[in-house]
Design a protein around this motif. Structure first.
Motif, mmCIF file in Angstrom:
data_model
loop_
_atom_site.group_PDB
_atom_site.id
_atom_site.type_symbol
_atom_site.label_atom_id
_atom_site.label_comp_id
_atom_site.label_asym_id
_atom_site.label_seq_id
_atom_site.Cartn_x
_atom_site.Cartn_y
_atom_site.Cartn_z
ATOM 1 N N ASP A 1 0.894 -1.069 -0.083
ATOM 2 C CA ASP A 1 0.109 -0.205 -0.132
ATOM 3 C C ASP A 1 0.933 1.284 0.206
ATOM 4 O O ASP A 1 1.774 1.331 0.844
ATOM 5 N N LEU B 1 -8.918 8.028 -1.886
ATOM 6 C CA LEU B 1 -8.101 6.810 -1.642
ATOM 7 C C LEU B 1 -6.643 7.491 -1.164
ATOM 8 O O LEU B 1 -6.144 8.031 -2.220
ATOM 9 N N ALA C 1 -12.022 3.420 -10.007
ATOM 10 C CA ALA C 1 -11.942 3.944 -8.564
ATOM 11 C C ALA C 1 -11.329 5.362 -8.360
ATOM 12 O O ALA C 1 -10.566 5.575 -8.996
ATOM 13 N N HIS D 1 -6.698 -1.767 -7.997
ATOM 14 C CA HIS D 1 -8.122 -1.145 -7.682
ATOM 15 C C HIS D 1 -8.715 -1.007 -9.021
ATOM 16 O O HIS D 1 -8.191 -1.148 -9.971
ATOM 17 N N ILE E 1 -2.818 3.426 -2.102
ATOM 18 C CA ILE E 1 -3.387 2.717 -3.067
ATOM 19 C C ILE E 1 -2.366 1.563 -3.120
ATOM 20 O O ILE E 1 -1.115 1.470 -2.901
ATOM 21 N N ARG E 2 -3.067 0.201 -3.169
ATOM 22 C CA ARG E 2 -2.390 -0.939 -3.267
ATOM 23 C C ARG E 2 -1.742 -1.071 -4.822
ATOM 24 O O ARG E 2 -2.557 -0.968 -5.545
ATOM 25 N N GLU F 1 -8.942 9.233 -11.486
ATOM 26 C CA GLU F 1 -9.341 7.831 -11.287
ATOM 27 C C GLU F 1 -7.851 7.042 -11.336
ATOM 28 O O GLU F 1 -7.051 7.522 -11.852
ATOM 29 N N ILE F 2 -8.005 5.499 -10.797
ATOM 30 C CA ILE F 2 -7.161 4.984 -10.896
ATOM 31 C C ILE F 2 -6.487 4.765 -12.397
ATOM 32 O O ILE F 2 -5.266 4.709 -12.553
#
Length: 133
Positions: free
Chosen positions: A10, A32, A79, A75, A35-36, A62-63
């Protein structure tokens, strides 16, 4: 761990800059904060830096906007990391203005519908009378 094997961690997100949307009265929503991600140890960053300078009200990061070749983000692509929304006070003002305008328009629509419904009742009543004879 091995230098050749990807690891999962993370990673914190750091926002950089001042959003145009926030400066013009919007509210930033930082969804978020970590973030993983999966990457080789040599490619793993200490943090992900997101430049929010050009975010206006209604914009979001967004991701999928953060994807790079040397790591993968675990993710959903859609997201939301950070978004700038209209402030609640501004939303309340615009919503009440919309309601006032909408009510006037709805009254006219209701009258039209009411007349159509009354006409429909009369049309239904005529065949019933004819059927009884």
């Amino acid at each position: 761990y091995s230098e050749d094997k990807p690891i999962t961690m993370d990673i914190p997100v750091r926002l950089e800059g001042r959003s145009k949307g926030v400066l013009s009265g919007g509210v930033m929503r930082f969804a978020l904060r970590k973030i993983r991600m999966r990457a080789l140890p040599k490619d793993m960053p200490d943090e992900l830096v997101v430049d929010i300078t050009n975010l206006a009200i209604g914009d979001k990061v967004e991701i999928k906007d953060l994807l790079q070749d040397n790591f993968s983000l675990l993710h959903a692509d859609n997201a939301v990391v950070v978004a700038v929304r209209m402030a609640r006070a501004a939303m309340a003002k615009s919503a009440s203005a919309d309601l006032e305008e909408g009510e006037e328009g709805e009254e006219g629509t209701e009258n039209t519908e009411g007349e159509g419904a009354a006409g429909g009742d009369q049309a239904e009543a005529a065949p019933q009378e004819g059927g009884e004879e």
